[in-house]
Design a protein around this motif. Structure first.
Motif, PDB file in Angstrom:
ATOM      1  N   LEU A 117      64.796 -68.510 -28.858  1.00 39.15           N
ATOM      2  CA  LEU A 117      63.275 -69.232 -27.907  1.00 39.15           C
ATOM      3  C   LEU A 117      62.655 -67.975 -29.029  1.00 39.15           C
ATOM      4  CD1 LEU A 117      64.565 -68.560 -24.047  1.00 39.15           C
ATOM      5  CD2 LEU A 117      63.632 -70.443 -25.391  1.00 39.15           C
ATOM      6  N   ASN A 118      62.947 -66.661 -29.473  1.00 42.65           N
ATOM      7  CA  ASN A 118      62.107 -66.243 -30.099  1.00 42.65           C
ATOM      8  C   ASN A 118      61.636 -66.812 -31.842  1.00 42.65           C
ATOM      9  OD1 ASN A 118      60.789 -63.483 -31.103  1.00 42.65           O
ATOM     10  ND2 ASN A 118      62.585 -62.625 -31.570  1.00 42.65           N
ATOM     11  N   TYR A 119      63.196 -67.319 -31.679  1.00 44.70           N
ATOM     12  CA  TYR A 119      63.058 -68.165 -33.307  1.00 44.70           C
ATOM     13  C   TYR A 119      61.810 -68.785 -33.549  1.00 44.70           C
ATOM     14  CZ  TYR A 119      63.595 -70.496 -37.047  1.00 44.70           C
ATOM     15  OH  TYR A 119      63.943 -71.046 -38.636  1.00 44.70           O
ATOM     16  N   PHE A 120      61.378 -69.194 -32.039  1.00 44.36           N
ATOM     17  CA  PHE A 120      60.378 -70.622 -32.173  1.00 44.36           C
ATOM     18  C   PHE A 120      59.014 -70.432 -31.047  1.00 44.36           C
ATOM     19  CE2 PHE A 120      64.714 -73.524 -31.884  1.00 44.36           C
ATOM     20  CZ  PHE A 120      64.396 -74.313 -32.062  1.00 44.36           C
ATOM     21  N   ASN A 121      59.216 -69.590 -30.606  1.00 45.30           N
ATOM     22  CA  ASN A 121      58.232 -68.816 -30.366  1.00 45.30           C
ATOM     23  C   ASN A 121      57.191 -68.354 -31.192  1.00 45.30           C
ATOM     24  OD1 ASN A 121      57.904 -69.285 -27.508  1.00 45.30           O
ATOM     25  ND2 ASN A 121      59.320 -68.329 -27.301  1.00 45.30           N
ATOM     26  N   SER A 122      57.741 -68.211 -31.786  1.00 45.04           N
ATOM     27  CA  SER A 122      57.646 -66.190 -33.359  1.00 45.04           C
ATOM     28  C   SER A 122      56.777 -67.237 -33.715  1.00 45.04           C
ATOM     29  CB  SER A 122      58.156 -66.099 -33.778  1.00 45.04           C
ATOM     30  OG  SER A 122      58.316 -65.042 -33.029  1.00 45.04           O
ATOM     31  N   GLN A 123      57.191 -68.825 -34.596  1.00 44.72           N
ATOM     32  CA  GLN A 123      56.906 -69.580 -34.996  1.00 44.72           C
ATOM     33  C   GLN A 123      56.165 -71.080 -34.665  1.00 44.72           C
ATOM     34  OE1 GLN A 123      59.521 -69.509 -38.618  1.00 44.72           O
ATOM     35  NE2 GLN A 123      60.522 -69.222 -37.491  1.00 44.72           N
ATOM     36  N   ARG A 124      55.542 -70.769 -33.601  1.00 45.87           N
ATOM     37  CA  ARG A 124      54.828 -72.159 -33.121  1.00 45.87           C
ATOM     38  C   ARG A 124      54.122 -73.226 -33.983  1.00 45.87           C
ATOM     39  NH1 ARG A 124      53.726 -71.851 -27.662  1.00 45.87           N
ATOM     40  NH2 ARG A 124      54.968 -70.231 -26.079  1.00 45.87           N
ATOM     41  N   ILE A 133      58.348 -79.727 -30.197  1.00 44.38           N
ATOM     42  CA  ILE A 133      58.872 -78.391 -29.687  1.00 44.38           C
ATOM     43  C   ILE A 133      56.953 -77.639 -28.629  1.00 44.38           C
ATOM     44  CG2 ILE A 133      59.361 -76.557 -30.689  1.00 44.38           C
ATOM     45  CD1 ILE A 133      60.620 -78.311 -32.584  1.00 44.38           C
ATOM     46  N   GLN A 134      56.410 -78.048 -29.519  1.00 47.05           N
ATOM     47  CA  GLN A 134      55.226 -77.301 -29.191  1.00 47.05           C
ATOM     48  C   GLN A 134      54.975 -77.623 -27.470  1.00 47.05           C
ATOM     49  OE1 GLN A 134      51.467 -77.638 -31.110  1.00 47.05           O
ATOM     50  NE2 GLN A 134      52.511 -77.308 -33.088  1.00 47.05           N
ATOM     51  N   SER A 135      54.928 -78.813 -27.187  1.00 50.82           N
ATOM     52  CA  SER A 135      54.592 -78.749 -25.845  1.00 50.82           C
ATOM     53  C   SER A 135      56.581 -78.923 -24.721  1.00 50.82           C
ATOM     54  CB  SER A 135      54.828 -79.941 -26.155  1.00 50.82           C
ATOM     55  OG  SER A 135      54.610 -80.737 -24.213  1.00 50.82           O
ATOM     56  N   LEU A 136      57.156 -78.148 -25.428  1.00 48.80           N
ATOM     57  CA  LEU A 136      58.312 -77.516 -24.546  1.00 48.80           C
ATOM     58  C   LEU A 136      58.306 -76.278 -24.130  1.00 48.80           C
ATOM     59  CD1 LEU A 136      61.155 -78.444 -23.290  1.00 48.80           C
ATOM     60  CD2 LEU A 136      61.987 -78.210 -25.168  1.00 48.80           C
ATOM     61  N   LEU A 137      57.719 -75.753 -25.393  1.00 46.25           N
ATOM     62  CA  LEU A 137      57.763 -73.963 -25.354  1.00 46.25           C
ATOM     63  C   LEU A 137      56.268 -73.845 -24.793  1.00 46.25           C
ATOM     64  CD1 LEU A 137      57.488 -73.148 -28.725  1.00 46.25           C
ATOM     65  CD2 LEU A 137      58.894 -72.897 -27.397  1.00 46.25           C
ATOM     66  N   SER A 138      54.868 -74.991 -24.336  1.00 44.50           N
ATOM     67  CA  SER A 138      54.138 -74.879 -23.490  1.00 44.50           C
ATOM     68  C   SER A 138      54.750 -75.093 -22.072  1.00 44.50           C
ATOM     69  CB  SER A 138      52.864 -75.721 -23.607  1.00 44.50           C
ATOM     70  OG  SER A 138      52.469 -75.105 -24.884  1.00 44.50           O
ATOM     71  N   GLU A 139      55.679 -75.826 -22.003  1.00 43.06           N
ATOM     72  CA  GLU A 139      56.521 -75.966 -20.301  1.00 43.06           C
ATOM     73  C   GLU A 139      57.134 -74.150 -19.823  1.00 43.06           C
ATOM     74  OE1 GLU A 139      58.901 -79.466 -18.037  1.00 43.06           O
ATOM     75  OE2 GLU A 139      58.271 -79.743 -20.037  1.00 43.06           O
ATOM     76  N   ASP A 171      56.491 -71.785 -16.845  1.00 41.18           N
ATOM     77  CA  ASP A 171      56.949 -71.293 -15.728  1.00 41.18           C
ATOM     78  C   ASP A 171      57.035 -70.252 -14.871  1.00 41.18           C
ATOM     79  OD1 ASP A 171      58.770 -71.178 -13.477  1.00 41.18           O
ATOM     80  OD2 ASP A 171      60.189 -72.510 -14.803  1.00 41.18           O
ATOM     81  N   SER A 172      56.747 -70.268 -14.081  1.00 44.21           N
ATOM     82  CA  SER A 172      56.568 -68.358 -13.700  1.00 44.21           C
ATOM     83  C   SER A 172      58.037 -67.200 -13.576  1.00 44.21           C
ATOM     84  CB  SER A 172      56.174 -68.182 -11.817  1.00 44.21           C
ATOM     85  OG  SER A 172      57.008 -68.521 -10.791  1.00 44.21           O
ATOM     86  N   ASP A 173      58.998 -67.996 -13.559  1.00 45.54           N
ATOM     87  CA  ASP A 173      60.042 -67.603 -13.048  1.00 45.54           C
ATOM     88  C   ASP A 173      60.813 -67.637 -14.909  1.00 45.54           C
ATOM     89  OD1 ASP A 173      62.408 -65.801 -12.638  1.00 45.54           O
ATOM     90  OD2 ASP A 173      63.163 -67.600 -11.438  1.00 45.54           O
ATOM     91  N   GLY A 174      60.104 -66.063 -15.408  1.00 43.46           N
ATOM     92  CA  GLY A 174      60.632 -66.103 -16.844  1.00 43.46           C
ATOM     93  C   GLY A 174      61.983 -65.695 -17.265  1.00 43.46           C
ATOM     94  N   THR A 175      62.365 -65.015 -15.796  1.00 42.45           N
ATOM     95  CA  THR A 175      63.991 -63.415 -16.472  1.00 42.45           C
ATOM     96  C   THR A 175      64.914 -65.113 -15.933  1.00 42.45           C
ATOM     97  OG1 THR A 175      63.375 -63.201 -13.698  1.00 42.45           O
ATOM     98  CG2 THR A 175      62.141 -61.594 -15.574  1.00 42.45           C
ATOM     99  N   ASP A 176      64.898 -65.773 -15.324  1.00 42.88           N
ATOM    100  CA  ASP A 176      66.148 -66.906 -15.160  1.00 42.88           C
ATOM    101  C   ASP A 176      66.921 -66.883 -16.293  1.00 42.88           C
ATOM    102  OD1 ASP A 176      67.811 -68.360 -13.680  1.00 42.88           O
ATOM    103  OD2 ASP A 176      66.463 -69.488 -12.874  1.00 42.88           O
ATOM    104  N   ASN A 177      68.542 -66.539 -15.860  1.00 42.15           N
ATOM    105  CA  ASN A 177      69.130 -66.837 -17.518  1.00 42.15           C
ATOM    106  C   ASN A 177      69.412 -68.507 -17.271  1.00 42.15           C
ATOM    107  OD1 ASN A 177      69.509 -64.238 -17.212  1.00 42.15           O
ATOM    108  ND2 ASN A 177      71.509 -63.835 -16.405  1.00 42.15           N
ATOM    109  N   ASN A 178      69.239 -69.092 -15.810  1.00 40.05           N
ATOM    110  CA  ASN A 178      69.691 -70.426 -16.076  1.00 40.05           C
ATOM    111  C   ASN A 178      68.628 -70.931 -16.899  1.00 40.05           C
ATOM    112  OD1 ASN A 178      72.108 -70.386 -14.979  1.00 40.05           O
ATOM    113  ND2 ASN A 178      71.620 -70.909 -12.856  1.00 40.05           N
ATOM    114  N   LYS A 179      67.155 -70.842 -16.369  1.00 40.54           N
ATOM    115  CA  LYS A 179      66.285 -71.409 -17.505  1.00 40.54           C
ATOM    116  C   LYS A 179      66.195 -70.910 -18.647  1.00 40.54           C
ATOM    117  CE  LYS A 179      61.823 -70.795 -18.593  1.00 40.54           C
ATOM    118  NZ  LYS A 179      60.498 -70.846 -18.379  1.00 40.54           N
TER     119      LYS A 179
END
Length: 742
Positions: free
Chosen positions: A550-557, A564-570, A574-582
């Motif tokens: 996730l860090n690799y894709f977020n750092s080079q949007r 990929i950009q649409s999926l990163l925005s989705e 999501d408010s629950d950003g600490t969920d391990n499943n997500k």
């Protein structure tokens, strides 16, 4: 106030020094971990060299003692012969005519008895008569006496010059016949040793063709001189622990598994004329084999490789330092060296083919494996270890020749039709199996024997007991200790059914082995099959490595496409950003977008209230495994099912997380001998190599056809050892983290 300021300053200075000390300790620990593997290899190599030198010294010492004993015996014999009158040794032959050998032997024996009354110092003459030189002596005298035979017979007083046999041929009297036979037998044993080493090296090379000559010889020498292999059948008793210092874990398992199969030796014996029953001489009676330099294998259409030399002297300074310390090559220095190597290759061959690039890459990696090899962050080899470098070399060749048409176009092969006809004729009379032996990545795919103390009837009885427990107690009975014991004891029986030909359906397997369709039962079977605890492996690495993705894709949007950009925005919405499943689900979905693979090739979305029966009734499920996600969307799913062959096979407990669901889904491919689907091969191979760390050569997808990611049309697939897009992503992720960490 000044005192208070001084105290604060001291406190701040102390905290700063403590922070610096902790940081230094962490950095020192990292450096030690990075260099520990290299130091271990060097220590092992030095230990082997010391042992070899000690053995050679012992050999030379024994030879010296034997030579001293032989010299002492010769000196004592010569002294005994020279004692007394020297003239008494001569034997006078009164008549030069044909003499009877037995009479002459008796005459000389009597003469020696007179000269040497002491039998302990009397020279032996048993090895004199009957020799070629002795017969030639009489023939020579006979030829000289033939013209005057009558005269010689009448003149009994004529004598000839006496012949001193001991002075003529001293070696023939002193050397025993047994010594000659011993030398001959030593020579024969040495030849047998060479043939056996060649046979072992050939078989190891057939199983592990990626090994270079130096490592191959080290393995053969270790098997012969350390493990104690005395004949070729002893290879079936070799264990993984015997080779762990010379080969990678997967290579050890692959080699040992193949060596334990009797069919392999039978096929090798039919193709090779070397006898299998060959014994080796002890270590003390043979010198250690010197290490030979590595020479690359040259394909038939790449003769220029025989005279090609890697330009090591032109390496960049940073790369020279990295090879000296055993560190990884930095991206810039690696690319510069690739350009230098390709330029040297094109000076001899304008357009090297893929096979030539493979041999050059293998040569480079075998020389500096820690610098150029494909190695994971855990220190494990990826595939054959040189796929990435091979691809870089070939890409550079194609890039340089992009505007040179005469170099890009290859000549047609000669005699192609004749070759095809010969191949078709060679297939006549061969037997083909209807079932594939999919043992990819497995260490215990087909056990050769049942457990000790068990019989087929007892295993069948235990299978029935396990099935009755499941019917009475349900899936939760898998937690019972006796159920674990029953499943472990009947593992051979399970593999016998799953690997049978034709293969059984999933429904038939579930009817016989219902506990395999629970999360615990399948994961335990997977551990016995591959040697990997997949549940703990995912629990340890899935979330941590998913965050890195996730860090690799977020750092080079900005460099990614719209999907990929649409999926990163989705993901961000999501408010629950600490969920391990997500986090884990997001990483898998991003990789599928990156590889341009459809989500439906792995995931199936279903309503959160769906049940097993409703899914089977309302949906058309594919034959290959799918991970059914129950929820409003894939990212928010909290319950999962696994489907195989159009039906729901596994239901994941609601208390478990996505890591357990992914472990069961991925484990089904190995437990039930299912190949990767071509439409999701890149994502599945990334899960295999990056998360599960099964780095076997080749791929688990043997399909010859596929669908183009660009045009959507049907295309032919090339069989590849390591998926190129997976290798590229793992390399770019490593380079990105190295740049950002600095």
């Amino acid at each position: 106030m000044e005192i208070m300021h001084a105290v604060d300053f001291r406190t701040q200075l102390t905290s700063i020094m403590e922070t610096l000390a902790k940081t230094a300790v962490v950095e020192i620990g990292k450096l030690f971990e990075e260099n520990s593997s290299f130091l271990k290899l060097e220590i092992t190599r030095c230990t082997r060299e010391n042992e070899s030198l000690q053995q050679k010294c012992r050999l030379l010492e024994s030879e010296l003692q034997a030579a001293r004993k032989t010299a002492g015996k010769i000196n004592r014999t010569e002294a005994s012969l020279s004692h007394g009158s020297t003239g008494c040794i001569c034997v006078d032959i009164c008549t030069p005519t044909r003499l009877d050998t037995g009479n002459c032997k008796l005459y000389i024996t009597n003469t020696l008895h007179a000269c040497f009354p002491d039998t302990a110092h009397r020279p032996a003459i048993d090895n004199v008569f009957g020799k070629d030189w002795c017969l030639n002596l009489w023939r020579h005298e006979e030829s000289n006496a033939a013209p005057n035979e009558d005269t010689n017979l009448s003149s009994s007083g004529v004598t000839v010059e006496p012949v001193n046999l001991l002075e003529e041929e001293p070696d023939m009297i002193m050397i025993k016949e047994e010594a000659f036979e011993k030398c001959s037998s030593d020579k024969t044993e040495e030849d047998q040793n060479k043939r056996l080493r060649g046979a072992i090296q050939k078989q190891v090379k057939e199983i592990l063709p990626e090994l270079d000559l130096k490592k191959l010889q080290n393995v053969v020498n270790h098997l012969v001189y350390v493990v104690g292999v005395e004949k070729i059948d002893d290879l079936t008793f070799v264990e993984v622990t015997d080779l762990k210092d010379f080969l990678e874990p997967i290579q050890c398992r692959k080699l040992v598994k193949t060596l334990k199969q009797k069919d392999f030796f039978q096929e090798s014996n039919e193709q090779d004329e070397t006898p299998t029953e060959i014994t080796l001489t002890p270590l003390s009676s043979i010198e250690s084999i010197p290490e030979q330099p590595f020479f690359p294998y040259c394909p038939a259409n790449s003769e220029w490789l025989q005279r090609f030399q890697i330009p090591w002297d032109r390496m960049p300074p940073a790369l020279t330092q990295a090879t000296a310390t055993g560190q990884r090559a930095r991206p810039g220095a690696r690319r510069e060296f690739v350009r230098i190597v390709v330029a040297a290759m094109q000076a001899i061959c304008p357009n090297p083919n893929l096979a030539a690039c493979r041999e050059v890459a293998r040569w480079i990696v075998s020389t500096y494996p820690l610098t150029f090899g494909d190695i994971t962050e855990e220190g494990e080899q990826l595939g054959n270890g040189y796929s990435c470098l091979q691809r870089q070399l070939k890409t550079r060749v194609e890039h340089v020749n992009r505007d040179i048409m005469e170099h890009r176009i290859r000549r047609p092969r000669k005699g192609l039709a004749t070759k095809r006809g010969a191949d078709e004729e060679s297939y006549v009379g061969k037997k083909f199996r209807n079932c594939k032996a999919d043992s990819y990545g497995c260490v215990n795919w087909q056990p050769s024997s049942i457990p000790e103390g068990e019989t087929p009837n007892s295993l069948e009885m235990k299978r029935k007991v396990a099935a009755e427990i499941f019917q009475s107690a349900g899936p939760r009975a898998v937690e019972l200790t006796n159920v674990d014991d029953l499943m472990q004891q009947t593992y051979v029986y399970q593999r016998h059914m799953i690997n049978s030909c034709p293969p059984p359906s999933i429904s038939e397997i579930e009817l016989s082995w219902p506990f395999l369709f629970t999360e615990r039962g399948l994961c335990r079977h997977f551990k016995t099959l591959t040697g990997i605890d997949i549940k703990s492996r995912f629990g340890e690495t899935l979330n941590a490595k998913a965050k890195r993705i996730l860090n690799y894709f977020n750092s080079q949007r900005l460099r990614w496409n719209e999907e990929i950009q649409s999926l990163l925005s989705e993901i961000d919405s999501d408010s629950d950003g600490t969920d391990n499943n997500k986090t884990a689900i997001s990483a898998i979905l991003l990789m599928m977008k990156y590889f341009k693979e459809k989500e439906t090739s792995i995931f199936i979305s279903a309503d959160a209230t769906s049940t097993k029966m409703s899914i089977e009734k309302e949906m058309t499920l594919p034959a290959t495994p799918r991970l059914i996600m129950l929820g409003n969307s894939l990212l928010t799913s909290s319950k999962w099912f696994i489907s195989i062959e159009g039906r729901v096979s596994h239901s994941i407990d609601s208390q478990l997380d996505f890591a357990a669901a992914l472990a069961v889904f991925f484990g089904c491919f190995y437990v039930f001998n299912i190949e990767y689907e071509e439409s999701a091969i890149a994502t599945l191979e990334l899960i295999q190599r990056f998360f599960v760390r099964i780095n076997t050569e080749g791929t688990k997808c043997t399909s010859k056809s596929g669908t183009s990611r660009k045009t959507g049309s049907a295309v032919q697939r090339k069989s590849q050892n390591f998926h190129p897009r997976v290798a590229t992503f793992m390399q770019r992720l490593s380079e990105f983290e190295w740049k950002t960490s600095n």
